[in-house]
Scaffold this active site. Structure first.
Site, mmCIF file in Angstrom:
data_model
loop_
_atom_site.group_PDB
_atom_site.id
_atom_site.type_symbol
_atom_site.label_atom_id
_atom_site.label_comp_id
_atom_site.label_asym_id
_atom_site.label_seq_id
_atom_site.Cartn_x
_atom_site.Cartn_y
_atom_site.Cartn_z
ATOM 1 N N GLU A 157 -37.625 9.019 -15.961
ATOM 2 C CA GLU A 157 -36.713 8.544 -17.010
ATOM 3 C C GLU A 157 -35.994 7.282 -16.562
ATOM 4 O O GLU A 157 -35.484 6.518 -17.373
ATOM 5 C CB GLU A 157 -35.658 9.611 -17.329
ATOM 6 C CG GLU A 157 -36.187 10.835 -18.018
ATOM 7 C CD GLU A 157 -35.088 11.890 -18.156
ATOM 8 O OE1 GLU A 157 -33.889 11.516 -18.221
ATOM 9 O OE2 GLU A 157 -35.430 13.086 -18.167
ATOM 10 N N ASP A 217 -35.043 17.335 1.949
ATOM 11 C CA ASP A 217 -34.932 18.106 3.188
ATOM 12 C C ASP A 217 -35.665 19.449 3.078
ATOM 13 O O ASP A 217 -35.545 20.138 2.050
ATOM 14 C CB ASP A 217 -33.439 18.362 3.449
ATOM 15 C CG ASP A 217 -33.163 18.922 4.826
ATOM 16 O OD1 ASP A 217 -33.425 18.230 5.815
ATOM 17 O OD2 ASP A 217 -32.662 20.067 4.900
HETATM 18 C C1 NOJ Z 1 -34.266 18.903 8.474
HETATM 19 C C2 NOJ Z 1 -33.295 17.865 8.929
HETATM 20 O O1 NOJ Z 1 -33.998 16.697 9.254
HETATM 21 C C3 NOJ Z 1 -32.544 18.457 10.083
HETATM 22 O O2 NOJ Z 1 -31.762 17.504 10.743
HETATM 23 C C4 NOJ Z 1 -31.713 19.604 9.580
HETATM 24 O O3 NOJ Z 1 -31.070 20.242 10.656
HETATM 25 C C5 NOJ Z 1 -32.581 20.627 8.860
HETATM 26 N N1 NOJ Z 1 -33.545 20.026 7.981
HETATM 27 C C6 NOJ Z 1 -31.724 21.563 8.047
HETATM 28 O O4 NOJ Z 1 -31.176 20.873 6.959
#
Ligand code: NOJ
Ligand code: CA
Length: 585
Positions: free
Chosen positions: A283, A231
């Site tokens: 790994e 993310d």
């Molecule tokens: C990207 C994610 O896809 C989204 O849904 C989220 O709100 C933000 N990152 C923050 O984690």
């Protein structure tokens, strides 16, 4: 500089080709994989509380195997107060009771293994929840303590520290800083959150943060996951000194690019983090992967993320944002393949996810969707849903003919539209509240799936109402209804995915077929397959070839076993894509 002009391949019967990419022979399942995104809270609710759960995923995994995808990626199901639908994690190594237990996770993994499906999970390393034990410890500890140093705490500006430490804005609206009360009750330091107030950013200048995430990686790798979707992978490290910056913190896939100079994105020190993670994955053998959710521009910079010792894949958001603009699409495809070929990485392609208006809805507009695609409401200009679904089929078929990996978002195989009639009181995306309703946010694309038309809540779950209301059209789009219709969107996806595998298109090459590329159409050759998409208002003539598949079949016969043979003179309608087999000799 465009490579289009540099690499000319010989002409085929249909005219000159411009070669961009030759077939990929490197090992690695992900290089051509179709990965299906499961959004757990909206997939299938087995215990009837109105929210999808892991047992629901286990129950319906055979449907995904039947669709013929290679892997599923699960959005977060970890312990979380759900302030940002699970992207606010309070315990990275446990399942939230809302979704089930670790035993349910293991049962889901066993079912996936039986079905030959790999499972990728979401890793959220930029920020956690304010309920995470480490953040609670930081709140209870004094300024300057090791506990505070896990996060980005600073003193405020102004005579009393009443102003935020810098001018950064939260991606969800409002300032990116929140002031805390110190343990003695006095107004105190501020902490940084690029997203919601409830999502404090970790301090990646602190080795303890690195150690903690390496532990998290191993926890899930030991449980058999095939890898991680990372993310906001471009945001972890911030520029030294946290300099002022005038732009909006567009760190998310639902928006355009952040500026090149943004101090909260794309910092050089990020790459060593991913190198370390890649060593950990190695790994566990060659099959575990990292995919970056990294919104970086221009494309050659994205290639830096997938160098041989870094991540395996990165999402291609420029592709998603190109929409149906054929010049942009051609540019993005060419630039992606060339930039990624230079580092030996495959491209990925994507049209929908849980952060953007679904493509069946976006393409129901001529031109951009209202509100810049930041959610659509009842009082906005409404899309043409029939046109949108037709064009969505064409766009998906164009995408799935491309070499590289592809990401699908749950429900796109049903041609689902966004939920538009969501009452304000039910909107849950923090964007809605943080902008006073000006941006509707992402709830529309997160509406629970329809499985069986005749069951309560179209088979999403038989108990409480789903956490977001389903549009009326979901009944006719339910999976069981579409399974019985030979020319349904779902059956088109099944055929596309089966044929893509059979023809090995994900491993293929790409050359533009110049005579069929215009201001409103695009055509490419991948191996022996020719893909033509027509987004213009008028039909276009088809090149010679045997029709393998059309995105808008008039009748079931067009899917019959013996392909039609065309020797030219036949046409492709407006908003349609076709896959042809090139005539031999
Ligand atoms: C990207 C994610 O896809 C989204 O849904 C989220 O709100 C933000 N990152 C923050 O984690
Ligand atoms: Ca449930």
């Amino acid at each position: 500089m465009s490579v289009d002009s540099m690499l000319k391949a010989p002409a085929i019967a249909a005219g000159p080709l411009t070669l961009v990419h030759t077939a990929d022979e490197a090992a690695g399942w992900w290089r051509s994989a179709v990965i299906y995104q499961v959004y757990p809270r909206s997939f299938r609710d087995l215990n009837g509380d109105g929210i999808g759960d892991l047992a629901g995923i286990t129950a319906e995994l055979p449907q995904l195997a039947r669709l013929d995808v290679d892997a599923v990626w699960l959005s977060p199901f970890y312990r979380s107060p759900q302030k940002d639908a699970g992207y606010d994690v309070s315990d990275y190594c446990d399942v939230d009771p809302l979704f089930g237990t670790l035993a349910d996770f293991d049962a889901m993994m066993a079912q996936a293994a039986r079905l030959n499906l790999r499972v990728i999970v979401d890793l959220v390393p930029n920020h956690c929840s304010d309920q995470h034990a480490a953040f609670q410890a930081a709140l209870g500890a004094p300024a300057g303590s090791p506990e505070r140093d896990m996060f980005i705490f600073r003193d405020g500006r102004g005579p009393f520290g009443e102003e935020p430490p810098n001018n950064w804005e939260s991606h969800f609206g409002g300032p990116a800083w929140t002031r805390i009360s110190e343990p003695d009750g006095q107004p105190g330091q501020w902490y940084l959150h690029l997203f919601d107030t409830s999502q404090p950013d970790f301090n990646w200048d602190n080795q303890a943060v690195h150690d903690e995430f390496e532990r998290v990686l191993r926890f899930w790798l030991d449980r058999g996951v095939a890898g991680f979707r990372v993310d906001v992978a471009h945001a972890l490290v911030k520029a030294p000194g946290l300099p002022e910056w005038g732009g909006r913190a567009d760190g998310n896939s639902c928006d355009g690019y952040p500026g090149h100079d943004a101090p909260m994105f794309g910092q050089p020190a990020l790459h060593d983090i991913y190198r370390a993670w890649r060593r950990i994955l190695a790994e566990y053998g060659p099959d575990r992967i990292l995919c970056a959710e990294a919104n970086v521009d221009p494309l050659p910079r994205l290639a830096d993320w997938v160098r041989p010792d870094e991540m395996h894949q990165a999402f291609n958001f420029p592709y998603l944002h190109a929409g149906l603009d054929v010049h942009r699409l051609r540019g993005v495809i060419t630039d992606s393949l060339v930039a990624l070929d230079a580092v030996g990485a495959p491209s990925t392609w994507v049209l929908s996810n849980h952060d953007v208006v679904r493509h069946a809805t976006r393409f129901g507009y001529d031109g951009p969707a209202p509100r810049d695609g930041d959610g659509i409401g009842t009082f906005d200009r409404q899309p043409d849903s029939v046109l949108g679904r037709k064009r969505a089929a064409a766009a998906s078929m164009f995408m799935l003919g491309l070499p590289g990996g592809a990401y699908l978002y749950q429900g796109e195989e049903l041609g689902l539209p966004d939920g538009i009639d969501i009452p304000d009181s039910q909107r849950q995306d923090p964007t809605f509240a943080r902008t006073g309703g000006e941006r509707l946010g992402r709830d529309g694309c997160r509406v629970p799936l329809p499985w069986r038309a005749a069951e309560p809540h179209t088979g999403f779950g038989s108990g409480q109402d789903p956490w977001l209301p389903q549009p009326a059209s979901f009944a006719e789009l339910a999976r069981d209804v579409q399974t019985e219709q030979p020319t349904s969107h779902l059956n088109l996806y099944r055929r596309m995915l089966a044929m893509r595998r059979q023809l090995d298109l994900g491993r293929g090459s790409l050359a533009w077929l110049e005579n069929w590329c215009s201001d409103t159409s695009l055509a490419y050759v991948n191996g022996t397959t020719l893909v033509v998409m027509n987004v213009g208002p008028d039909p276009v003539d088809l090149p010679p070839g045997h029709v393998l598949l059309r995105s808008s079949p008039e009748s079931a016969e067009q899917y019959s076993a013996s392909p039609e043979t065309y020797d030219g003179g036949h046409q492709l309608g407006s908003g349609e894509t076709v896959w042809l087999n090139l005539p031999v000799g």
